[in-house]
Design an enzyme around this catalytic site. Structure first.
Site, PDB file in Angstrom:
ATOM      1  N   MET A  48      -3.792  -4.160  -6.664  1.00 59.90           N
ATOM      2  CA  MET A  48      -4.151  -4.552  -5.243  1.00 59.90           C
ATOM      3  C   MET A  48      -5.789  -4.570  -5.221  1.00 59.90           C
ATOM      4  O   MET A  48      -6.706  -4.423  -6.056  1.00 59.90           O
ATOM      5  CB  MET A  48      -3.885  -3.540  -4.327  1.00 59.90           C
ATOM      6  CG  MET A  48      -2.277  -3.494  -3.937  1.00 59.90           C
ATOM      7  SD  MET A  48      -1.810  -2.474  -2.960  1.00 59.90           S
ATOM      8  CE  MET A  48      -2.287  -3.273  -1.302  1.00 59.90           C
ATOM      9  N   HIS A  49      -6.311  -5.083  -4.257  1.00 59.57           N
ATOM     10  CA  HIS A  49      -7.703  -5.490  -3.735  1.00 59.57           C
ATOM     11  C   HIS A  49      -8.662  -6.165  -4.645  1.00 59.57           C
ATOM     12  O   HIS A  49      -9.845  -6.448  -4.123  1.00 59.57           O
ATOM     13  CB  HIS A  49      -8.214  -3.920  -3.644  1.00 59.57           C
ATOM     14  CG  HIS A  49      -7.261  -3.048  -3.057  1.00 59.57           C
ATOM     15  ND1 HIS A  49      -6.865  -3.181  -1.787  1.00 59.57           N
ATOM     16  CD2 HIS A  49      -6.976  -1.842  -3.431  1.00 59.57           C
ATOM     17  CE1 HIS A  49      -5.998  -2.311  -1.342  1.00 59.57           C
ATOM     18  NE2 HIS A  49      -6.173  -1.486  -2.411  1.00 59.57           N
TER      19      HIS A  49
ATOM     20  N   ASP B  25       1.336  -3.655  -5.855  1.00 61.62           N
ATOM     21  CA  ASP B  25       1.904  -3.092  -6.870  1.00 61.62           C
ATOM     22  C   ASP B  25       2.566  -1.963  -6.135  1.00 61.62           C
ATOM     23  O   ASP B  25       3.675  -1.653  -6.372  1.00 61.62           O
ATOM     24  CB  ASP B  25       1.044  -2.384  -7.934  1.00 61.62           C
ATOM     25  CG  ASP B  25      -0.169  -1.648  -7.579  1.00 61.62           C
ATOM     26  OD1 ASP B  25      -0.574  -1.506  -6.552  1.00 61.62           O
ATOM     27  OD2 ASP B  25      -1.259  -1.384  -8.421  1.00 61.62           O
TER      28      ASP B  25
END
Length: 491
Positions: free
Chosen positions: A78-79, A237
């Site tokens: 992520m991110h 995830d």
């Protein structure tokens, strides 16, 4: 029919081929490099993901009837900030979830704009790993690159773009950008304006189990797949892992001991931690979840084994740590090798051993690392309990969960039973299950979980060991506050 799950991780991509009954027919792993251009920085080339995924898909399906491939779903780290120009070329390496370069931007967002406004706009406050601070950093430090941005994406969305040509994102992954109005599942105009970007630069939003498109003709030809293979939006995830472990609906909990460590609590209703120690995100099942995330979990043990002790014999290093030693170690480890997110939100924090003496052994240090990660996970569990969430058990997944010792330590530190799923392929399995829903093999994510997720064992705490760990955890809680003011002086 076959369904493909892609787990786009930080160090590698893992792919699996699965049928609608849950049988895994093939698995493939492809590694790729990780760049640390400055201390605390972490980035990766999206082109490496593309090459790894495409070559991995070719190997994964080399011996199957490719005409039976129906859908693909991705769970991804992520991110990470992925930026494309007007020709869809990658502008710069992706700035990853565990990158700590945005301390100044995080302080600006939390202290100048204000946590109250951020929480009202996005249900969250700023953390260094989130995407919005990275955009601000890029605008301030790389203005020429920033001016070229035509599309902003997350890592797994870039993979979906490679496969379909569609710029898309799901709600679970978008929740971690600090750009999404999570409560209303739409981009936050206030945050977009603040970052100097427009909605046209953002990908289209989907539920994780919705189809975003089918394969590009050239990709289908390269892989030998039918062009009508459906690609679903996929999930971050942790949300994908939660699907893969059956944690959907109300009150489920999944703890992941991966590169990072997470405590994931699912809910049908939107809710926010008033202190913002836990993230309030959308879930891949169409609902919501609260999540605590520590940046270094299994990666702490990997660092100690690979880089310090110079060994690959993880089990051998853990062998001397028997039950009578659990909860009696005088060595402590703060697992903040990349700074920390939940619940302390401190980019300056660093990994720290304390309590060592002349008789400290390498087994003591190994035990301290395993325990330090467990204590840090408990920090997020304690926040959840303070909100009135009755956590009495949890699923457990991730690479670290393969260690019987680490499972026992965590169950006793948390003093609650931990259930191990029969399949260890959390995000990849979750991605494949989301693809099944997109293709109509199951009517909902909950139905897929009920049919496909099974468990292998449950690790119960031992009352005597749990009592010893209770005392150790209380001591652990004193260490970070004592060192907090020192960390910035060491950078």
């Amino acid at each position: 029919m076959y369904y493909i799950g892609i787990d786009l991780g930080t160090s590698s991509v893992k792919l699996l081929l699965m049928d609608e009954l849950g049988a895994i027919h093939q698995q493939v792993t492809r590694e790729y490099p990780l760049e640390f251009p400055h201390p605390g920085w972490s980035q990766q080339a999206p082109e490496d993901w593309k090459d790894a995924v495409l070559s991995g898909l070719q190997e994964l399906t080399a011996n199957c009837d490719k005409r039976q491939i129906a859908g693909i779903g991705t769970g991804g780290q992520m991110h990470g900030l992925v930026v494309l120009d007007r020709d869809d070329n990658v502008i710069r390496p992706a700035i990853l979830w565990n990158d700590g370069r945005t301390a100044a931007q995080v302080d600006y967002l939390n202290d100048v704009i204000g946590k109250q406004k951020l929480s009202a706009w996005t249900a969250n406050i700023a953390f260094a790993g989130f995407t919005a601070p990275k955009i601000l950093w890029m605008r301030e430090n790389e203005p020429e690159n920033f001016a070229r941005i035509a599309k902003i994406m997350l890592p797994k969305d870039y993979v979906n773009y490679v496969l379909t040509g569609v710029h898309c994102c799901d709600y679970s992954d978008a929740s971690g950008m600090l750009l999404l109005d999570v409560a209303h599942k739409r981009w936050s105009k206030e945050m977009l304006d603040l970052c100097g970007i427009t909605e046209a630069q953002m990908p289209a939003l989907y539920e994780s189990y919705e189809t975003v498109g089918t394969l590009r003709p050239e990709i289908a030809q390269l892989l030998g797949f039918p062009e009508n293979v459906k690609v679903c939006a996929g999930a971050g995830d942790n949300a994908a892992a939660a699907v893969g472990t059956g944690v959907v609906g109300d009150g489920g909990c999944n703890i992941s001991l991966g590169t990072s460590g997470t405590v994931f609590i699912s809910s049908k209703q939107f809710g926010v931690d008033p202190n913002n120690a836990l993230h309030a995100f959308a879930h891949a099942d169409g609902g919501y979840h609260l999540m605590g995330c520590m940046l270094s979990a299994a990666s702490c043990n990997k660092w100690l084994m690979d880089d310090i002790l110079r060994t690959k014999d993880y089990a051998g290093e853990q062998a001397p740590i028997t039950d009578e030693k659990l909860g009696t170690n005088h060595v402590y480890f703060l697992p903040y090798l990349m700074g920390e997110r939940s619940p302390i939100n401190d980019t300056n924090a660093r990994g720290t051993f304390i309590g060592m003496s002349m008789d400290t052994s390498r087994a003591d240090m190994t035990q301290a690392v395993l325990e330090g990660v467990a204590f840090a996970i408990r920090d997020s569990v304690e926040v959840a309990k303070s909100l009135g969430i009755p956590l009495t058990s949890s699923m457990l997944c991730g690479g670290g969960a393969k260690s019987p010792l680490w499972r026992r330590i965590l169950a006793n530190v948390l003093n609650m039973p931990l259930t191990i799923p029969a399949s260890e392929q959390g995000p990849g399995m979750g991605g494949a299950m989301l693809a099944m829903v997109a293709c109509g093999a199951y009517g909902s994510v909950a139905e897929a979980c009920a049919k496909l997720v099974t468990v292998s064992e449950t690790v119960a705490p031992d009352p005597e060991i749990a009592a010893r760990y209770e005392a150790r955890y209380r001591q652990f809680r004193l260490i970070y506050p004592a060192l907090k003011g020192l960390y910035p002086q060491l950078l």
